[in-house]
Design a protein around this motif. Structure first.
Motif, PDB file in Angstrom:
ATOM      1  N   PRO A 185       0.832  -1.215   0.000  1.00 17.88           N
ATOM      2  CA  PRO A 185       0.000   0.000   0.000  1.00 17.88           C
ATOM      3  C   PRO A 185       0.866   1.265   0.000  1.00 17.88           C
ATOM      4  CG  PRO A 185       0.066  -0.963   2.199  1.00 17.88           C
ATOM      5  CD  PRO A 185       0.812  -1.911   1.296  1.00 17.88           C
ATOM      6  N   VAL A 186       1.212   1.732  -1.179  1.00 14.83           N
ATOM      7  CA  VAL A 186       2.161   2.841  -1.312  1.00 14.83           C
ATOM      8  C   VAL A 186       1.597   4.137  -0.738  1.00 14.83           C
ATOM      9  CG1 VAL A 186       3.475   4.251  -2.947  1.00 14.83           C
ATOM     10  CG2 VAL A 186       3.200   1.792  -3.342  1.00 14.83           C
ATOM     11  N   LYS A 187       0.352   4.467  -1.061  1.00 11.96           N
ATOM     12  CA  LYS A 187      -0.225   5.726  -0.606  1.00 11.96           C
ATOM     13  C   LYS A 187      -0.291   5.790   0.921  1.00 11.96           C
ATOM     14  CE  LYS A 187      -3.079   6.612  -4.690  1.00 11.96           C
ATOM     15  NZ  LYS A 187      -4.475   6.821  -5.203  1.00 11.96           N
ATOM     16  N   GLU A 188      -0.773   4.711   1.539  1.00 13.99           N
ATOM     17  CA  GLU A 188      -0.881   4.692   2.997  1.00 13.99           C
ATOM     18  C   GLU A 188       0.486   4.779   3.658  1.00 13.99           C
ATOM     19  OE1 GLU A 188      -2.361   2.683   0.959  1.00 13.99           O
ATOM     20  OE2 GLU A 188      -4.496   2.443   1.449  1.00 13.99           O
ATOM     21  N   THR A 189       1.475   4.103   3.055  1.00 17.64           N
ATOM     22  CA  THR A 189       2.828   4.121   3.618  1.00 17.64           C
ATOM     23  C   THR A 189       3.431   5.513   3.556  1.00 17.64           C
ATOM     24  OG1 THR A 189       3.163   1.814   2.961  1.00 17.64           O
ATOM     25  CG2 THR A 189       5.127   3.107   3.467  1.00 17.64           C
ATOM     26  N   LEU A 190       3.289   6.162   2.414  1.00 19.98           N
ATOM     27  CA  LEU A 190       3.828   7.522   2.274  1.00 19.98           C
ATOM     28  C   LEU A 190       3.119   8.492   3.211  1.00 19.98           C
ATOM     29  CD1 LEU A 190       4.289   7.788  -1.612  1.00 19.98           C
ATOM     30  CD2 LEU A 190       6.057   7.465   0.131  1.00 19.98           C
ATOM     31  N   LEU A 191       1.809   8.331   3.369  1.00 22.13           N
ATOM     32  CA  LEU A 191       1.066   9.216   4.262  1.00 22.13           C
ATOM     33  C   LEU A 191       1.508   9.016   5.712  1.00 22.13           C
ATOM     34  CD1 LEU A 191      -1.118  11.295   4.742  1.00 22.13           C
ATOM     35  CD2 LEU A 191      -2.819   9.456   4.764  1.00 22.13           C
ATOM     36  N   ALA A 192       1.670   7.753   6.139  1.00 17.75           N
ATOM     37  CA  ALA A 192       2.130   7.476   7.504  1.00 17.75           C
ATOM     38  C   ALA A 192       3.530   8.026   7.729  1.00 17.75           C
ATOM     39  CB  ALA A 192       2.101   5.971   7.764  1.00 17.75           C
ATOM     40  N   SER A 193       4.398   7.884   6.733  1.00 18.23           N
ATOM     41  CA  SER A 193       5.769   8.392   6.845  1.00 18.23           C
ATOM     42  C   SER A 193       5.784   9.914   6.937  1.00 18.23           C
ATOM     43  CB  SER A 193       6.597   7.939   5.639  1.00 18.23           C
ATOM     44  OG  SER A 193       6.612   6.533   5.527  1.00 18.23           O
ATOM     45  N   LEU A 194       4.964  10.561   6.131  1.00 18.90           N
ATOM     46  CA  LEU A 194       4.891  12.015   6.153  1.00 18.90           C
ATOM     47  C   LEU A 194       4.352  12.511   7.489  1.00 18.90           C
ATOM     48  CD1 LEU A 194       5.257  14.633   4.548  1.00 18.90           C
ATOM     49  CD2 LEU A 194       2.919  14.353   3.701  1.00 18.90           C
ATOM     50  N   SER A 221      11.942   4.454   8.167  1.00 19.47           N
ATOM     51  CA  SER A 221      13.074   4.683   7.276  1.00 19.47           C
ATOM     52  C   SER A 221      12.761   5.805   6.292  1.00 19.47           C
ATOM     53  CB  SER A 221      13.435   3.400   6.523  1.00 19.47           C
ATOM     54  OG  SER A 221      13.875   2.397   7.413  1.00 19.47           O
ATOM     55  N   ILE A 222      11.542   5.791   5.743  1.00 11.70           N
ATOM     56  CA  ILE A 222      11.139   6.868   4.832  1.00 11.70           C
ATOM     57  C   ILE A 222      11.060   8.194   5.580  1.00 11.70           C
ATOM     58  CG2 ILE A 222       9.285   7.715   3.340  1.00 11.70           C
ATOM     59  CD1 ILE A 222       8.600   4.816   2.699  1.00 11.70           C
ATOM     60  N   SER A 223      10.535   8.172   6.808  1.00 10.62           N
ATOM     61  CA  SER A 223      10.466   9.399   7.616  1.00 10.62           C
ATOM     62  C   SER A 223      11.856   9.948   7.882  1.00 10.62           C
ATOM     63  CB  SER A 223       9.766   9.108   8.948  1.00 10.62           C
ATOM     64  OG  SER A 223       8.444   8.660   8.751  1.00 10.62           O
ATOM     65  N   ALA A 224      12.807   9.058   8.152  1.00 11.71           N
ATOM     66  CA  ALA A 224      14.180   9.493   8.396  1.00 11.71           C
ATOM     67  C   ALA A 224      14.774  10.152   7.154  1.00 11.71           C
ATOM     68  CB  ALA A 224      15.032   8.304   8.826  1.00 11.71           C
ATOM     69  N   VAL A 225      14.470   9.611   5.989  1.00  6.78           N
ATOM     70  CA  VAL A 225      14.959  10.202   4.740  1.00  6.78           C
ATOM     71  C   VAL A 225      14.355  11.595   4.547  1.00  6.78           C
ATOM     72  CG1 VAL A 225      14.946   9.999   2.224  1.00  6.78           C
ATOM     73  CG2 VAL A 225      15.385   7.981   3.640  1.00  6.78           C
ATOM     74  N   ILE A 226      13.078  11.741   4.858  1.00  7.21           N
ATOM     75  CA  ILE A 226      12.410  13.038   4.711  1.00  7.21           C
ATOM     76  C   ILE A 226      13.065  14.093   5.605  1.00  7.21           C
ATOM     77  CG2 ILE A 226      10.242  14.292   5.098  1.00  7.21           C
ATOM     78  CD1 ILE A 226       8.754  11.724   4.365  1.00  7.21           C
ATOM     79  N   LEU A 227      13.448  13.697   6.826  1.00  3.30           N
ATOM     80  CA  LEU A 227      14.045  14.652   7.766  1.00  3.30           C
ATOM     81  C   LEU A 227      15.570  14.729   7.660  1.00  3.30           C
ATOM     82  CD1 LEU A 227      12.033  14.141  11.089  1.00  3.30           C
ATOM     83  CD2 LEU A 227      11.742  15.885   9.332  1.00  3.30           C
ATOM     84  N   SER A 228      16.185  13.924   6.804  1.00  3.83           N
ATOM     85  CA  SER A 228      17.649  13.874   6.713  1.00  3.83           C
ATOM     86  C   SER A 228      18.309  15.221   6.418  1.00  3.83           C
ATOM     87  CB  SER A 228      18.081  12.841   5.667  1.00  3.83           C
ATOM     88  OG  SER A 228      17.567  13.163   4.382  1.00  3.83           O
ATOM     89  N   PRO A 229      17.676  16.139   5.640  1.00  3.55           N
ATOM     90  CA  PRO A 229      18.336  17.444   5.431  1.00  3.55           C
ATOM     91  C   PRO A 229      18.632  18.188   6.725  1.00  3.55           C
ATOM     92  CG  PRO A 229      16.576  17.143   3.836  1.00  3.55           C
ATOM     93  CD  PRO A 229      16.463  16.012   4.812  1.00  3.55           C
ATOM     94  N   LEU A 230      17.854  17.946   7.779  1.00  2.00           N
ATOM     95  CA  LEU A 230      18.097  18.623   9.053  1.00  2.00           C
ATOM     96  C   LEU A 230      19.453  18.246   9.638  1.00  2.00           C
ATOM     97  CD1 LEU A 230      14.595  18.253  10.759  1.00  2.00           C
ATOM     98  CD2 LEU A 230      15.557  20.309   9.718  1.00  2.00           C
TER      99      LEU A 230
END
Length: 297
Positions: free
Chosen positions: A64-73, A185-194
């Motif tokens: 479930p790509v959409k749900e995964t991306l939403l949870a990560s965001l 892991s996706i959430s960590a990638v999203i915040l990695s610029p910090l």
């Protein structure tokens, strides 16, 4: 058996989350709260992801790509929103609004999307728990009502409520450990610029390394794994209310480890929280928990 253990899994996850404030207090002074949030996601998600890969448990078919991306965001947004709210309004107000609003917002989300409204048991326990949360923090410091900080805190509460709602759907299709590994892991990638904007040298210090490992592996990876396991058998709004055990743990650790003093009002608030959480646990023993906690709209 797992249905009976579900509320205790969620409560244990909340107790582990409650250690984050004490852990941050023991971190080096150079450790910025926003960076700590990014580090805990990275250490909580990426090692789990590696374990899942090594065990061959990652199956991307029908994922479930959409749900995964939403949870990560949602999880990525929660970290900076919460810490920004605490910075603008203070620990007390920021924590009360962020954590206290999450159960109400979670109930509203289920009412809108699942056409179900919370029943009396949920309302009683949630009101008691939120009142207890407010009473715990009301005397902790002077109030600083910053409208932008309040918006940030509400955003953090909404992020956690949305994450819980979406995760409740994800765990019905895939293993909880796989869900937590991928989402964080996706959430960590999203915040990695910090991680490139702030000083990270404090991690090399002994207490900095220990705090990072605790926050990442114990208070994030393991805690959210327990939370996901509990969500298999619990409505998301019930899980979010049980998560109010977090401020309870934080307050008690502050007293016994940091040397903080709680006023009588705060101790009464702890009692309200215990009663509210106890109501949910006792009622969750019914196998028909979904119909016990909700009535059709």
């Amino acid at each position: 058996m797992q249905e009976k253990l579900a509320p205790f899994m969620v409560l244990l996850a909340a107790l582990l989350w409650g250690t984050t404030g004490t852990a941050q207090a023991l971190a080096p002074e150079a450790a910025h709260p926003v960076v700590i949030g990014a580090v805990r996601l990275a250490l909580g998600g990426i090692p789990l992801f590696m374990i899942v890969l090594l065990l061959g448990k990652l199956n991307l078919s029908h994922w479930p790509v959409k749900e995964t991306l939403l949870a990560s965001l949602c999880m990525a947004c929660y970290q900076p929103l919460f810490f920004s709210a605490v910075t603008m309004t203070g620990v007390a107000i920021g924590t009360v609004i962020a954590i206290g609003s999450a159960p109400i917002l979670s109930g509203m989300i289920e009412w809108v999307f699942l056409k179900k409204s919370p029943g009396r048991v949920w309302w009683y326990s949630t009101v008691l728990s939120v009142m207890g949360c407010i009473m715990i923090f009301v005397n902790k410091e002077s109030m600083n009502v910053n409208p932008y900080g309040i918006v940030m805190a509400l955003g953090a509460g909404l992020s956690f409520a949305c994450y819980t709602f979406v995760s409740g759907k994800l765990v019905g299709r895939h293993s909880p450990i796989v869900i937590v590994a991928v989402v964080f892991s996706i959430s960590a990638v999203i915040l990695s610029p910090l991680l490139f904007l702030y000083d990270l040298s404090w991690i090399k210090e002994g207490n900095g390394f220990a705090v990072s490992l605790h926050l990442g592996i114990v208070a994030t990876g393991f805690a959210y794994f327990l939370f996901a396991k509990g969500l298999i058998h619990l409505p998301s709004s019930t899980a979010v209310t049980l998560a109010l055990g977090e401020p309870l743990t934080a307050a008690l650790l502050g007293v016994f480890l940091i040397g903080e003093h709680l006023a009588l009002t705060s101790w009464i608030g702890i009692g309200f929280l215990l009663v509210g959480i106890g109501m949910l646990i006792l009622n969750s023993e019914d196998r028909n928990i979904e119909t016990d906690f909700f009535v059709s709209r």
